[in-house]
Motif scaffolding. Structure first.
Motif, PDB file in Angstrom:
ATOM      1  N   ALA A  53     -10.186  14.247   7.506  1.00 14.39           N
ATOM      2  CA  ALA A  53      -9.924  13.276   8.571  1.00 14.39           C
ATOM      3  C   ALA A  53      -8.787  13.705   9.496  1.00 14.39           C
ATOM      4  CB  ALA A  53      -9.607  11.908   7.976  1.00 14.39           C
ATOM      5  N   GLY A  54      -8.130  14.815   9.202  1.00 12.58           N
ATOM      6  CA  GLY A  54      -7.015  15.286  10.011  1.00 12.58           C
ATOM      7  C   GLY A  54      -7.466  16.188  11.142  1.00 12.58           C
ATOM      8  N   ASP A  55      -6.663  16.293  12.168  1.00 12.57           N
ATOM      9  CA  ASP A  55      -6.984  17.194  13.274  1.00 12.57           C
ATOM     10  C   ASP A  55      -5.824  18.094  13.660  1.00 12.57           C
ATOM     11  OD1 ASP A  55      -5.292  15.447  14.583  1.00 12.57           O
ATOM     12  OD2 ASP A  55      -6.871  14.501  15.772  1.00 12.57           O
ATOM     13  N   ARG A  56      -4.737  18.074  12.861  1.00 14.19           N
ATOM     14  CA  ARG A  56      -3.579  18.924  13.121  1.00 14.19           C
ATOM     15  C   ARG A  56      -2.709  18.940  11.877  1.00 14.19           C
ATOM     16  NH1 ARG A  56      -1.570  17.769  17.926  1.00 14.19           N
ATOM     17  NH2 ARG A  56      -3.591  16.893  18.479  1.00 14.19           N
ATOM     18  N   ILE A  57      -1.699  19.781  11.907  1.00 12.77           N
ATOM     19  CA  ILE A  57      -0.740  19.856  10.818  1.00 12.77           C
ATOM     20  C   ILE A  57       0.647  19.958  11.444  1.00 12.77           C
ATOM     21  CG2 ILE A  57      -0.841  22.391  10.624  1.00 12.77           C
ATOM     22  CD1 ILE A  57      -0.710  21.996   7.555  1.00 12.77           C
ATOM     23  N   ALA A  58       1.606  19.261  10.870  1.00 17.03           N
ATOM     24  CA  ALA A  58       2.948  19.233  11.473  1.00 17.03           C
ATOM     25  C   ALA A  58       3.484  20.646  11.652  1.00 17.03           C
ATOM     26  CB  ALA A  58       3.896  18.393  10.620  1.00 17.03           C
ATOM     27  N   GLU A  59       3.457  21.418  10.585  1.00 16.49           N
ATOM     28  CA  GLU A  59       3.852  22.821  10.635  1.00 16.49           C
ATOM     29  C   GLU A  59       2.928  23.602   9.712  1.00 16.49           C
ATOM     30  OE1 GLU A  59       5.905  24.394  12.529  1.00 16.49           O
ATOM     31  OE2 GLU A  59       6.669  22.590  13.533  1.00 16.49           O
ATOM     32  N   PRO A  60       2.461  24.761  10.140  1.00 13.21           N
ATOM     33  CA  PRO A  60       1.581  25.542   9.275  1.00 13.21           C
ATOM     34  C   PRO A  60       2.346  26.098   8.083  1.00 13.21           C
ATOM     35  CG  PRO A  60       2.238  26.839  11.161  1.00 13.21           C
ATOM     36  CD  PRO A  60       2.760  25.448  11.405  1.00 13.21           C
ATOM     37  N   CYS A  61       1.628  26.354   6.999  1.00 11.24           N
ATOM     38  CA  CYS A  61       2.238  27.068   5.885  1.00 11.24           C
ATOM     39  C   CYS A  61       2.505  28.500   6.339  1.00 11.24           C
ATOM     40  CB  CYS A  61       1.309  27.058   4.678  1.00 11.24           C
ATOM     41  SG  CYS A  61       1.223  25.455   3.842  1.00 11.24           S
ATOM     42  N   VAL A  62       3.687  28.985   6.025  1.00 10.97           N
ATOM     43  CA  VAL A  62       4.106  30.327   6.438  1.00 10.97           C
ATOM     44  C   VAL A  62       4.305  31.186   5.206  1.00 10.97           C
ATOM     45  CG1 VAL A  62       5.911  31.673   7.591  1.00 10.97           C
ATOM     46  CG2 VAL A  62       5.190  29.470   8.546  1.00 10.97           C
ATOM     47  N   PHE A  63       3.796  32.399   5.256  1.00 12.66           N
ATOM     48  CA  PHE A  63       3.878  33.337   4.131  1.00 12.66           C
ATOM     49  C   PHE A  63       4.470  34.659   4.616  1.00 12.66           C
ATOM     50  CE2 PHE A  63       0.359  30.425   3.525  1.00 12.66           C
ATOM     51  CZ  PHE A  63       0.615  29.918   2.257  1.00 12.66           C
ATOM     52  N   GLY A  64       4.805  35.510   3.665  1.00 12.10           N
ATOM     53  CA  GLY A  64       5.424  36.784   4.015  1.00 12.10           C
ATOM     54  C   GLY A  64       6.895  36.594   4.313  1.00 12.10           C
ATOM     55  N   ASP A  65       7.332  37.012   5.482  1.00 15.21           N
ATOM     56  CA  ASP A  65       8.729  36.900   5.904  1.00 15.21           C
ATOM     57  C   ASP A  65       8.824  35.864   7.025  1.00 15.21           C
ATOM     58  OD1 ASP A  65      11.304  37.163   6.803  1.00 15.21           O
ATOM     59  OD2 ASP A  65      11.214  39.335   7.132  1.00 15.21           O
ATOM     60  N   PRO A  66       9.318  34.657   6.736  1.00 16.16           N
ATOM     61  CA  PRO A  66       9.387  33.626   7.775  1.00 16.16           C
ATOM     62  C   PRO A  66      10.166  34.057   9.005  1.00 16.16           C
ATOM     63  CG  PRO A  66       9.792  32.672   5.611  1.00 16.16           C
ATOM     64  CD  PRO A  66       9.787  34.158   5.428  1.00 16.16           C
ATOM     65  N   ALA A  67      11.114  34.996   8.831  1.00 16.14           N
ATOM     66  CA  ALA A  67      11.904  35.481   9.966  1.00 16.14           C
ATOM     67  C   ALA A  67      11.363  36.793  10.523  1.00 16.14           C
ATOM     68  CB  ALA A  67      13.362  35.667   9.542  1.00 16.14           C
ATOM     69  N   GLY A  68      10.185  37.200  10.072  1.00 16.31           N
ATOM     70  CA  GLY A  68       9.629  38.475  10.495  1.00 16.31           C
ATOM     71  C   GLY A  68       9.368  38.541  11.989  1.00 16.31           C
ATOM     72  N   ALA A  69       9.554  39.717  12.548  1.00 20.24           N
ATOM     73  CA  ALA A  69       9.350  39.908  13.987  1.00 20.24           C
ATOM     74  C   ALA A  69       7.870  39.925  14.342  1.00 20.24           C
ATOM     75  CB  ALA A  69      10.008  41.211  14.435  1.00 20.24           C
ATOM     76  N   GLU A  70       7.019  40.333  13.420  1.00 14.85           N
ATOM     77  CA  GLU A  70       5.580  40.411  13.668  1.00 14.85           C
ATOM     78  C   GLU A  70       4.928  39.105  13.239  1.00 14.85           C
ATOM     79  OE1 GLU A  70       1.913  42.360  14.814  1.00 14.85           O
ATOM     80  OE2 GLU A  70       4.030  42.666  15.240  1.00 14.85           O
ATOM     81  N   ARG A  71       4.389  38.368  14.216  1.00 13.73           N
ATOM     82  CA  ARG A  71       3.713  37.104  13.937  1.00 13.73           C
ATOM     83  C   ARG A  71       2.216  37.354  13.791  1.00 13.73           C
ATOM     84  NH1 ARG A  71       5.978  32.022  15.273  1.00 13.73           N
ATOM     85  NH2 ARG A  71       8.195  32.150  15.782  1.00 13.73           N
ATOM     86  N   VAL A  72       1.642  36.826  12.696  1.00 16.36           N
ATOM     87  CA  VAL A  72       0.215  36.961  12.432  1.00 16.36           C
ATOM     88  C   VAL A  72      -0.340  35.581  12.103  1.00 16.36           C
ATOM     89  CG1 VAL A  72      -1.527  37.994  10.923  1.00 16.36           C
ATOM     90  CG2 VAL A  72       0.479  39.336  11.614  1.00 16.36           C
ATOM     91  N   VAL A  73      -1.519  35.284  12.612  1.00 17.01           N
ATOM     92  CA  VAL A  73      -2.177  34.009  12.356  1.00 17.01           C
ATOM     93  C   VAL A  73      -3.492  34.266  11.624  1.00 17.01           C
ATOM     94  CG1 VAL A  73      -3.428  32.090  13.442  1.00 17.01           C
ATOM     95  CG2 VAL A  73      -1.146  32.713  14.251  1.00 17.01           C
TER      96      VAL A  73
END
Length: 324
Positions: free
Chosen positions: A85-105
């Motif tokens: 029933a949801g259509d969004r998420i407040a913040e996505p779950c983040v894995f790896g290095d949260p401060a990493g320079a390379e962003r991957v989705v």
């Protein structure tokens, strides 16, 4: 004392997983998810896939077990996936290095969640900031899907797609990996989506994502077995061949050709996962690892073991990685 049996010669790296789960100095063994797993080269995976049809009985050290396979997700799906029933998420779950320079989705339906265990391993190794956007039964093609569980238009799915696109446009990741389950998707009661509709809808989504991402990669769909792997193995464990599905039948149920064509039309890359799973036969067990947790989804254990071949495939699709 821990030791390996003849299956170690079949696929040493895959058997390591079971040994790690079984060995210890009088202490409970850590779960495989608590530690990095081997980075198996493509040759090792292909060799194991090639030998798998010769197996005739369920291995005694099968990992995960038949009873535990259905729950082998590898992540907190209630927290990280968007509810029906949801259509969004407040913040996505983040894995790896949260401060990493390379962003991957990683974006898609439950099949995106299925590949999350492998992607997490890569993200940890490469210090990626990996953001996960997953909504079960909500594939990414820009189509009006039917909520088969509630028998109504799946309007939340369309709104979730718009939400993810907006987030990608804002964050501008270097890589977006898109993957979906194409089997038996519908636009209405009894109205199966055709491969042509799927291709058109996915092309539209990929074209919308591409300007906001460094590159977009489509990860092909997994073959669909004739029967749920745990159910079949529970009934026919002494006759593993009863649970085999021909590659022709398993792949006819998914639209990988449409996925590949959509990627080509949108300027995205496409990765076929079929060689990592089947020869002319798709089997529910490879080495000592349970491959499927039902008919359509890989176990987290097997997904995680494919982290190396997935990483290499992503590298091969990257023009920067191919440059001299």
């Amino acid at each position: 004392m821990c030791s390996s049996d003849s299956r170690t010669r079949l696929l040493p790296a895959l058997v390591i997983l079971a040994l790690l789960a079984a060995c210890g100095d009088g202490q409970p063994a850590p779960r495989p998810t608590d530690q990095p797993v081997p980075r198996i080269a493509l040759a090792g995976v292909l060799d194991a896939v090639r030998k798998a049809p010769a197996l005739r009985k369920v291995p005694a050290d099968l990992t995960p077990s038949i009873a535990g396979a259905g729950a082998d997700l590898g992540f907190d799906n209630e927290k990280c996936e968007v509810a029906p029933a949801g259509d969004r998420i407040a913040e996505p779950c983040v894995f790896g290095d949260p401060a990493g320079a390379e962003r991957v989705v990683l974006y898609g339906d439950s099949h995106a969640g299925m590949w999350l265990p492998a992607m997490k391993e890569i993200a940890q190794r490469r210090h990626w900031r990996l953001e996960f956007y997953g909504k079960p039964a909500c594939p990414t093609p820009a189509l009006s899907f039917w909520n088969q569980q509630e028998q109504r238009p799946f309007v939340e799915c369309g709104r979730f797609r718009d939400f993810v696109l907006a987030r990608v446009r804002r964050s501008r990741p270097g890589l977006v990996v898109v993957t979906n389950e194409s089997f038996a998707q519908r636009t209405g009661p009894g109205e199966l989506i055709t491969p042509g509709q799927w291709q058109t809808g996915l092309t539209r989504t990929l074209r919308a994502l591409s300007p906001a991402a460094g590159r977009v990669v489509v990860l092909g769909d997994t073959p669909v077995l004739d029967q749920s792997a745990p159910d079949c193995l529970a009934a026919h464990g002494s006759n593993l061949a009863a649970c085999f599905t021909t590659e022709t039948e398993a792949t006819a149920r998914v639209w990988n050709a449409a996925d590949r064509s959509a990627a080509g039309q949108a300027g995205a890359d496409y990765i076929s996962v079929l060689p990592w799973l089947c020869t002319t036969i798709c089997t529910p067990v490879i080495g000592n690892v349970m491959v499927y947790r039902n008919r359509f989804h890989l176990t987290a254990t097997y997904s995680r073991m494919l982290n190396g071949v997935l990483e290499d495939a992503l590298d091969r699709s990257d023009p920067a990685a191919r440059a001299p």
